[in-house]
Scaffold this motif. Structure first.
Motif, PDB file in Angstrom:
ATOM      1  N   ASN A   1     -57.267 -24.827   5.232  1.00 19.57           N
ATOM      2  CA  ASN A   1     -58.286 -25.267   6.193  1.00 19.57           C
ATOM      3  C   ASN A   1     -59.706 -25.056   5.678  1.00 19.57           C
ATOM      4  O   ASN A   1     -60.660 -25.066   6.454  1.00 19.57           O
ATOM      5  N   VAL A   2     -59.846 -24.869   4.380  1.00 20.90           N
ATOM      6  CA  VAL A   2     -61.149 -24.553   3.796  1.00 20.90           C
ATOM      7  C   VAL A   2     -61.932 -25.833   3.482  1.00 20.90           C
ATOM      8  O   VAL A   2     -61.356 -26.867   3.165  1.00 20.90           O
ATOM      9  N   ASN A   3     -63.244 -25.743   3.599  1.00 18.46           N
ATOM     10  CA  ASN A   3     -64.094 -26.881   3.249  1.00 18.46           C
ATOM     11  C   ASN A   3     -64.740 -26.635   1.886  1.00 18.46           C
ATOM     12  O   ASN A   3     -64.459 -25.637   1.222  1.00 18.46           O
ATOM     13  N   ASP A   4     -65.627 -27.522   1.475  1.00 13.56           N
ATOM     14  CA  ASP A   4     -66.263 -27.393   0.162  1.00 13.56           C
ATOM     15  C   ASP A   4     -67.248 -26.231   0.080  1.00 13.56           C
ATOM     16  O   ASP A   4     -67.689 -25.859  -0.998  1.00 13.56           O
ATOM     17  N   LYS A   5     -67.574 -25.622   1.204  1.00 14.91           N
ATOM     18  CA  LYS A   5     -68.468 -24.458   1.240  1.00 14.91           C
ATOM     19  C   LYS A   5     -67.694 -23.144   1.175  1.00 14.91           C
ATOM     20  O   LYS A   5     -68.280 -22.068   1.154  1.00 14.91           O
ATOM     21  N   GLY A   6     -66.356 -23.228   1.180  1.00 14.15           N
ATOM     22  CA  GLY A   6     -65.525 -22.041   1.093  1.00 14.15           C
ATOM     23  C   GLY A   6     -65.257 -21.367   2.428  1.00 14.15           C
ATOM     24  O   GLY A   6     -64.773 -20.243   2.467  1.00 14.15           O
ATOM     25  N   CYS A   7     -65.587 -22.042   3.525  1.00  8.34           N
ATOM     26  CA  CYS A   7     -65.301 -21.486   4.855  1.00  8.34           C
ATOM     27  C   CYS A   7     -64.427 -22.472   5.634  1.00  8.34           C
ATOM     28  O   CYS A   7     -64.092 -23.541   5.149  1.00  8.34           O
TER      29      CYS A   7
END
Length: 70
Positions: A45-51
Motif C-alpha cells: 500500500n506504499v506510494n512513491d513517497k514511501g508512505c
C-alpha cells in the motif's frame, strides 16, 4: 445478504467479493457490533513517497464505515 459476524468470515467475504482487499493484504483484526478494526501492511500500500497511499487508506475507511450497522 447479511455480512458475516466474525472477523475471519468478514475477511474472507472481503477477499472474495472485493479483490482489492486481498491485494492490499487487508486483515480484519477485530469485529463486534460496535467496532471493526481493519489492518493492511505498508508494503503493498506504499506510494512513491514511501508512505501509505491515500487511495488505499480511503478504501479501508470506507469498508470500516460500511461494515458497521446503520
Amino acid at each position: 445478504a447479511a455480512l458475516p459476524t466474525d472477523a475471519a468470515g468478514l475477511e474472507a467475504f472481503f477477499h472474495a467479493s472485493i479483490p482489492l482487499t486481498a491485494a492490499q493484504g487487508l486483515a480484519v483484526a477485530a469485529l463486534s457490533p460496535t467496532t471493526v478494526e481493519l489492518r493492511a501492511p505498508l508494503p503493498p500500500n506504499v506510494n512513491d513517497k514511501g508512505c501509505a497511499f491515500g487511495g488505499g487508506l480511503g478504501s479501508l475507511l470506507t469498508l470500516a464505515a460500511w461494515t458497521l450497522p446503520a
